[in-house]
Design an enzyme around this catalytic site. Structure first.
Site, PDB file in Angstrom:
ATOM      1  N   HIS A 158       3.452  -3.657   6.693  1.00  0.00           N
ATOM      2  CA  HIS A 158       2.347  -2.721   6.495  1.00  0.00           C
ATOM      3  C   HIS A 158       2.328  -1.673   7.605  1.00  0.00           C
ATOM      4  CE1 HIS A 158      -0.049  -4.771   3.258  1.00  0.00           C
ATOM      5  NE2 HIS A 158       0.749  -5.771   3.634  1.00  0.00           N
TER       6      HIS A 158
ATOM      7  N   HIS B  43       0.865  -1.173   0.000  1.00  0.00           N
ATOM      8  CA  HIS B  43       0.000   0.000   0.000  1.00  0.00           C
ATOM      9  C   HIS B  43       0.902   1.223   0.000  1.00  0.00           C
ATOM     10  CE1 HIS B  43      -3.144  -2.735   2.091  1.00  0.00           C
ATOM     11  NE2 HIS B  43      -3.257  -2.794   0.782  1.00  0.00           N
TER      12      HIS B  43
ATOM     13  N   GLU C 278       1.601   3.431   3.073  1.00  0.00           N
ATOM     14  CA  GLU C 278       2.145   2.840   4.297  1.00  0.00           C
ATOM     15  C   GLU C 278       3.662   2.785   4.170  1.00  0.00           C
ATOM     16  OE1 GLU C 278      -1.882   0.121   4.843  1.00  0.00           O
ATOM     17  OE2 GLU C 278       0.060  -0.879   4.727  1.00  0.00           O
TER      18      GLU C 278
ATOM     19  N   GLU D  45       2.257  -5.353  10.912  1.00  0.00           N
ATOM     20  CA  GLU D  45       1.725  -3.991  10.971  1.00  0.00           C
ATOM     21  C   GLU D  45       2.610  -3.219  11.945  1.00  0.00           C
ATOM     22  OE1 GLU D  45      -0.876  -2.868   9.248  1.00  0.00           O
ATOM     23  OE2 GLU D  45      -1.766  -4.722   8.472  1.00  0.00           O
TER      24      GLU D  45
END
Length: 417
Positions: free
Chosen positions: A163, A56, A59, A254
C-alpha cells in the site's frame, strides 16, 4: 503492465506462468505472474508465496515495485545464486494490481487521496472481506471474490499486500475483541512473535521505513513497525482474512508517504525496498516446520488439523489435499498436535534450529498409527464458516466499541491502508 507481463511470460516461459484469477468490475484481467522452477503447478514440499499490490488504485508505488521485482527475479535466475535458489525452491505469485479499474480511474494524482482508491463500484477492497470480529455486511466485489477463490486453490504460506500513504510494516490483527487485547489498544494473533519478526525483517532493511518518523505528518512508528489495530481498527481487511481463513501469514506494507509520487522518485523506492522484498520472500523457508501427514500404510491424509500447542488458531490449520502442512515458527522447541476426526490427538515434539539449511524449513513427516484411506476422512467442508468467529469471545460488545481516542485515530488515518 499487461504487455510487460506477457513479454516476461513469453521470454522466460520455463520459470514463469501468467494467468488471470478473474475480472474486475469493468472486465479487466486480474493478472498473476508465478515465478518458480515449477510455475504451472504445486509441487509437494515447495511453499507458495505471494505479493499483492494496488488494492487501492491511487496507491501506485507497490504496483511499480512488483514489476521491478519480476524483472529482477527473472533476469537474475542462473546468475545470482541467492535468486536462483529462491526460484528453485519457491512458487512466487505476484499480482501487481488487484484494482486495475481504480488505477485507470486516477486522472489527477494526489499524495493523499484520488478518485480511484475504490473499485469501479466505489467499494474499498480492503474493507470488503469477511471479518472474524464483526459482521461485514457489504456487497462482495468481483475483485474480492476472485482473490478469495484464488486463496482456496493454492497452499499459500506467507504473503504481503503493498500500500501507500505511510511508511510502516503493519501486522495482524487489524480488527479485534477483548480476547485479542483490544482493551489495551492492540489486537494480537497466537503467532504474534512470528508476525513481529516478519514485520521487522522487512522494515529493518528499508533505510527510511526503519526510522519510523519519515512521514512528518503521520504517526511515529518505532522501528517502522506497528500492530494494525494499534494504528487504527479496520473491518474487512485482507490480511486478517488471509491469516484466519486461508492459513496464510500476511502483513501490510505501507511503502510511501505520498500515495502517487512523481515518476522521478520511483528509482529511489526500488533501491530502498529491493533488499526487503527479497529477504521477506526468503522467510517462507527460513523459519518453521513443514511436512506431510500419513496413515500407517503411507497414504497422505487431507483435512487433518495440525496445530502447535498453546497457539491454536480460531479456525484450525489443516493439511491440504496432499496431506501437507506448513507452520511458520521461530527457532525453539514445540509440541505439534495432530488431530483426525474420531481419533485421539497425536503429539509430536519438534525443535526448530537457529538457521535452516538450503532454503528449506525443518521437514517433519508425521506417521499416524492407524489406517485411514483418503475417502474415509471427512473433507466435504473442512474450512470454517465465514462469520465473526470471535463473536462469542468474552465482552465482545465492549471490546468492539473503540474508545474516543481510537475513534479519532480511525478518522485521521482512514485513508492509509
Amino acid at each position: 503492465m499487461e504487455a510487460f507481463l506477457k513479454t516476461v511470460a513469453q521470454n522466460y516461459s520455463s520459470i514463469t506462468h501468467l494467468h488471470s484469477i478473474g475480472k474486475s468490475v469493468k472486465g479487466r484481467n486480474l493478472w498473476v505472474l508465478v515465478v518458480g522452477q515449477f510455475p504451472k503447478e504445486h509441487r509437494i514440499g515447495i511453499p507458495e508465496f505471494k505479493y499483492v499490490a494496488n488494492m487501492h488504485g491511487d496507491e501506485t508505488v507497490g504496483r511499480e515495485l512488483l514489476l521491478h521485482l519480476i524483472d529482477y527475479l527473472v533476469t537474475n535466475d542462473g546468475k545470482d545464486p541467492e535468486i536462483t535458489n529462491l526460484i528453485n525452491s519457491t512458487r512466487i505469485h505476484i499480482m501487481p494490481s488487484m484494482n486495475p479499474d481504480g488505477f485507470e480511474a486516477v486522472k489527477k494524482p494526489d499524495c493523499y487521496y484520488s478518485i480511484g482508491r475504490e473499485n469501479y463500484n466505489r467499494y474499498d477492497l480492503n474493507r470488503n472481506f469477511p471479518d472474524a470480529f464483526e459482521y461485514n455486511n457489504v456487497s462482495r466485489q468481483p475483485e474480492t471474490l476472485a482473490v478469495m477463490k484464488w486463496l482456496k486453490t493454492e497452499t499459500f504460506v506467507l504473503s504481503a499486500n503493498l500500500h501507500g500513504g505511510a511508511l510502516v510494516a503493519s501486522y495482524p490483527f487489524d480488527n479485534g475483541v477483548q480476547a485479542t487485547g483490544a482493551l489495551s489498544s492492540r489486537s494480537l494473533t497466537p503467532d504474534d512473535d512470528v508476525f513481529q519478526y516478519l514485520a521487522h525483517t522487512y522494515a529493518s532493511r528499508n533505510p527510511n521505513m526503519k526510522k519510523g518518523d519519515e512521514c512528518k505528518n503521520k504517526m511515529n512508528f518505532p522501528n517502522g513497525v506497528t500492530n494494525g489495530y494499534s494504528w487504527y481498527p479496520l473491518q474487512g481487511g485482507m490480511q486478517d482474512y488471509n491469516y484466519i481463513w486461508a492459513q496464510c501469514f500476511e502483513i501490510t506494507l505501507e511503502l510511501s508517504c505520498c500515495k502517487y509520487p512523481r515518476e522521478e522518485k520511483l528509482p529511489s523506492f526500488w533501491n530502498n525496498n529491493k533488499a526487503s522484498l527479497i529477504e521477506y520472500i526468503k522467510q517462507v523457508h527460513l523459519a518453521g516446520v513443514k511436512g506431510q501427514v500419513f496413515d500407517q500404510n503411507g497414504n497422505p491424509l487431507p483435512n487433518v488439523i495440525v496445530e502447535v500447542q498453546d497457539r491454536k488458531h480460531i479456525c484450525p490449520y489443516r493439511t491440504n489435499k496432499y496431506g501437507e502442512y506448513y507452520l511458520l515458527l521461530l527457532p525453539g522447541s514445540y509440541i505439534i498436535n495432530v488431530t483426525v476426526p474420531g481419533r485421539d490427538p497425536h503429539l509430536t515434539k519438534v525443535i526448530i534450529p537457529e538457521k535452516s539449511q538450503n532454503f528449506s524449513a525443518l521437514k517433519k513427516d508425521i506417521l499416524l498409527p492407524f489406517q485411514g484411506q483418503l475417502d474415509s476422512i471427512p473433507v466435504s467442508n473442512p474450512s470454517c464458516p465465514m462469520i465473526p468467529l470471535y463473536i462469542n469471545s468474552p465482552s465482545h460488545s465492549l471490546a468492539t466499541k473503540p474508545s474516543l481516542f481510537l475513534f479519532l485515530v480511525t478518522l485521521l488515518h482512514i485513508f492509509f491502508k
